[in-house]
Write a protein that holds these residues in place. Structure first.
Motif, PDB file in Angstrom:
ATOM      1  N   LEU A   1     -14.110 -60.905  -4.986  1.00 12.94           N
ATOM      2  CA  LEU A   1     -15.495 -61.369  -5.091  1.00 12.94           C
ATOM      3  C   LEU A   1     -15.570 -62.420  -6.185  1.00 12.94           C
ATOM      4  N   MET A   2     -16.090 -63.587  -5.838  1.00 15.13           N
ATOM      5  CA  MET A   2     -16.299 -64.652  -6.810  1.00 15.13           C
ATOM      6  C   MET A   2     -17.762 -64.614  -7.258  1.00 15.13           C
ATOM      7  N   VAL A   3     -17.952 -64.307  -8.536  1.00 18.29           N
ATOM      8  CA  VAL A   3     -19.302 -64.235  -9.090  1.00 18.29           C
ATOM      9  C   VAL A   3     -19.209 -64.518 -10.587  1.00 18.29           C
ATOM     10  N   PRO A   4     -20.022 -65.430 -11.121  1.00 17.96           N
ATOM     11  CA  PRO A   4     -19.919 -65.768 -12.544  1.00 17.96           C
ATOM     12  C   PRO A   4     -20.168 -64.563 -13.443  1.00 17.96           C
ATOM     13  N   GLN A   5     -19.508 -64.562 -14.592  1.00 20.56           N
ATOM     14  CA  GLN A   5     -19.602 -63.436 -15.520  1.00 20.56           C
ATOM     15  C   GLN A   5     -21.028 -63.166 -15.963  1.00 20.56           C
ATOM     16  N   ASN A   6     -21.829 -64.207 -16.161  1.00 22.61           N
ATOM     17  CA  ASN A   6     -23.202 -63.965 -16.610  1.00 22.61           C
ATOM     18  C   ASN A   6     -23.988 -63.181 -15.567  1.00 22.61           C
ATOM     19  N   ILE A   7     -23.669 -63.360 -14.285  1.00 21.93           N
ATOM     20  CA  ILE A   7     -24.340 -62.577 -13.243  1.00 21.93           C
ATOM     21  C   ILE A   7     -23.844 -61.138 -13.276  1.00 21.93           C
ATOM     22  N   THR A   8     -22.543 -60.946 -13.444  1.00 26.41           N
ATOM     23  CA  THR A   8     -22.013 -59.577 -13.562  1.00 26.41           C
ATOM     24  C   THR A   8     -22.678 -58.843 -14.722  1.00 26.41           C
TER      25      THR A   8
ATOM     26  N   THR B   1     -25.003 -54.512  -5.090  1.00 28.49           N
ATOM     27  CA  THR B   1     -25.846 -55.565  -5.665  1.00 28.49           C
ATOM     28  C   THR B   1     -25.004 -56.759  -6.081  1.00 28.49           C
ATOM     29  N   LEU B   2     -23.863 -56.495  -6.690  1.00 28.90           N
ATOM     30  CA  LEU B   2     -23.008 -57.580  -7.140  1.00 28.90           C
ATOM     31  C   LEU B   2     -22.445 -58.360  -5.959  1.00 28.90           C
ATOM     32  N   VAL B   3     -22.054 -57.660  -4.902  1.00 29.95           N
ATOM     33  CA  VAL B   3     -21.528 -58.339  -3.719  1.00 29.95           C
ATOM     34  C   VAL B   3     -22.589 -59.271  -3.126  1.00 29.95           C
ATOM     35  N   GLU B   4     -23.835 -58.838  -3.135  1.00 28.84           N
ATOM     36  CA  GLU B   4     -24.906 -59.687  -2.618  1.00 28.84           C
ATOM     37  C   GLU B   4     -25.092 -60.949  -3.448  1.00 28.84           C
ATOM     38  N   ARG B   5     -24.725 -60.900  -4.717  1.00 27.21           N
ATOM     39  CA  ARG B   5     -24.902 -62.051  -5.608  1.00 27.21           C
ATOM     40  C   ARG B   5     -23.685 -62.977  -5.623  1.00 27.21           C
ATOM     41  N   GLY B   6     -22.580 -62.538  -5.026  1.00 28.43           N
ATOM     42  CA  GLY B   6     -21.344 -63.301  -5.122  1.00 28.43           C
ATOM     43  C   GLY B   6     -20.892 -63.882  -3.803  1.00 28.43           C
TER      44      GLY B   6
ATOM     45  N   ARG C   1     -16.771 -50.106   6.308  1.00 27.44           N
ATOM     46  CA  ARG C   1     -16.805 -51.393   5.619  1.00 27.44           C
ATOM     47  C   ARG C   1     -18.077 -52.148   5.992  1.00 27.44           C
ATOM     48  N   ARG C   2     -18.629 -52.832   5.022  1.00 30.04           N
ATOM     49  CA  ARG C   2     -19.743 -53.728   5.294  1.00 30.04           C
ATOM     50  C   ARG C   2     -19.216 -54.977   5.976  1.00 30.04           C
ATOM     51  N   SER C   3     -20.112 -55.822   6.391  1.00 36.10           N
ATOM     52  CA  SER C   3     -19.766 -57.164   6.838  1.00 36.10           C
ATOM     53  C   SER C   3     -20.316 -58.130   5.816  1.00 36.10           C
TER      54      SER C   3
END
Length: 415
Positions: free
Chosen positions: A104-111, A68-73, A401-403
């Protein structure tokens, strides 16, 4: 009207940032009776930390939220160190022995939102609006009695077998039990900003620029934004477009200058390099920024905090369910504090190396380019930055591995 808090739990978690949410999620999954409180309302954090490394993704995969996190980042497989236009070393993560061979680049509030949503779907909860005011370790030896206060001044006392202090750098719990927080502050301010800009460099890389005026890091974020982190002697409270433009023009690429269109969010903060003298005082145990803080160079602070919390929560669950003795919790500090000490040292060296002046810069640049030309060195650096080189790591099969989605340029951005 607020509901009444329980008078007794096995574990009280103080703080609902990434470390506290991770601890709460693991404790809930293990069936441990616990309460997680935070003085602030949920969802009020800004983007702040934005880097999630491979080892942390493995830990979050065990919890069930990595996909889920990878999809958001934004997936970023390369970390590059530059002196203006000159590449000093390029570190690729593609060949790492993990299912997550990237940053993975994703803002902390999303994490935090992904962790909190997962906890809620599993039947868990967080109780906001309560702050820790007092700790009593004498009334009931072997347990902690914590006095909490809400925003209306209402008080509640909770008895717990253990208290996980995940309440940040200025940890009330750490101060109440008298654990020294050893280290110092950097003399410079650090600037954080999320911006939209025309960027000539690859969109799927994190860039660290060395400059005598200070370091600057540029990394892609979801939605076409970039995160800019920089050291500044005396930064304004909220750096504006002119401030960020000046930072990038004086420290970033010169052959194709950057054009900043918008500053979506910005802040300044002081950074410390500190480490708690011990991670445990009786039934009180520290996790995350309550235990260690350091320079944001390398983006590892939130990561080791999440890893702290996952290990600690599992160790406590083993004790509370009767599968392990209380003494087994001593392994937490033995395993995690050396890792934090190494990160504090590494990020301090990176921060100081970035700001060298005069002839020392030529020596630094030559050393980096020479060492970076060696594949074993690049691999070692990748393992270090991704935190896959710690003794904490269990075997994770690198197959299947995913793509994942990689960073792409939006219209108006140059590659």
């Amino acid at each position: 009207m607020k509901s009444t808090l329980p008078t007794s739990v096995d574990v009280l978690v103080v703080g609902a940032g990434p470390a506290g949410l991770t601890a709460s999620t693991v404790l809930h999954s293990r069936g441990v009776h616990h309460l997680t409180v935070d003085r602030a309302p949920l969802g009020t954090n800004t983007s702040r930390a934005a880097v999630v490394h491979a080892r942390t993704l493995e830990v979050l995969d065990d919890i069930g939220i990595a996909d889920t996190l990878v999809e958001r980042g934004v997936v970023v497989p390369t970390f590059t160190v530059r002196d203006h236009d000159r590449v000093l070393v390029t570190i690729g993560f593609d060949d790492l022995p993990t299912r997550f061979p990237y940053t993975l680049m994703v803002p902390q509030n999303i994490t935090e939102a992904v962790l909190a949503d997962h906890l809620r779907t599993q039947g868990g909860s967080i109780t906001p609006g309560w702050r820790l005011d007092r700790i009593d370790l004498d009334t009931d030896p072997g347990r902690v009695h914590a006095d909490l206060v809400d925003e209306d001044g209402r008080r509640s006392t909770i008895a717990a077998r253990y208290l996980i202090a995940a309440d940040g750098m200025h940890s009330t719990a750490r101060e109440l039990v008298g654990i020294p927080f050893q280290g110092a502050a950097y003399p410079q301010s650090f600037v954080l900003a999320d911006v939209r800009m025309d960027w000539s460099l690859p969109a799927d890389e994190v860039q660290l620029f060395f400059s005598p005026a200070g370091l600057v890091v540029v990394a892609p974020l979801p939605g076409g934004h970039h995160r800019v982190v920089a050291t500044v002697d005396d930064a304004p409270e909220h750096p504006d477009l002119a401030d960020i433009t000046d930072l990038l023009s004086t420290r970033g690429p010169r052959s194709n200058p950057t054009h900043v269109h918008e500053v979506a969010w910005s802040s300044r903060f002081r950074v410390h390099h500190r480490l708690a003298a011990t991670y445990r005082h009786g039934p009180v145990l520290l996790a995350g920024d309550a235990a260690h803080v350091h320079s944001p160079a390398g983006g590892q602070g939130m990561n080791i905090g999440i890893q702290d919390a996952a290990l600690l929560a599992n160790l406590i669950a083993d004790v509370t369910t009767g599968d392990a003795p209380d003494q087994s919790l001593d392994a937490y500090e033995e395993r995690r504090r050396p890792i934090a000490r190494g990160v504090v040292r590494l990020t301090d060296r990176m921060t100081r190396a970035a700001t060298l002046h005069g002839p020392a810069t030529r020596v630094r640049n030559l050393a980096l380019r020479t060492a970076g030309a060696l594949p074993p060195v690049r691999h070692a650096l990748a393992m270090n930055l991704s935190e896959l080189n710690t003794g904490e790591r269990q075997t994770h099969a690198p197959a299947t591995r995913r793509s994942p989605r990689r960073a792409t340029s939006e219209p108006g951005q140059h590659r």
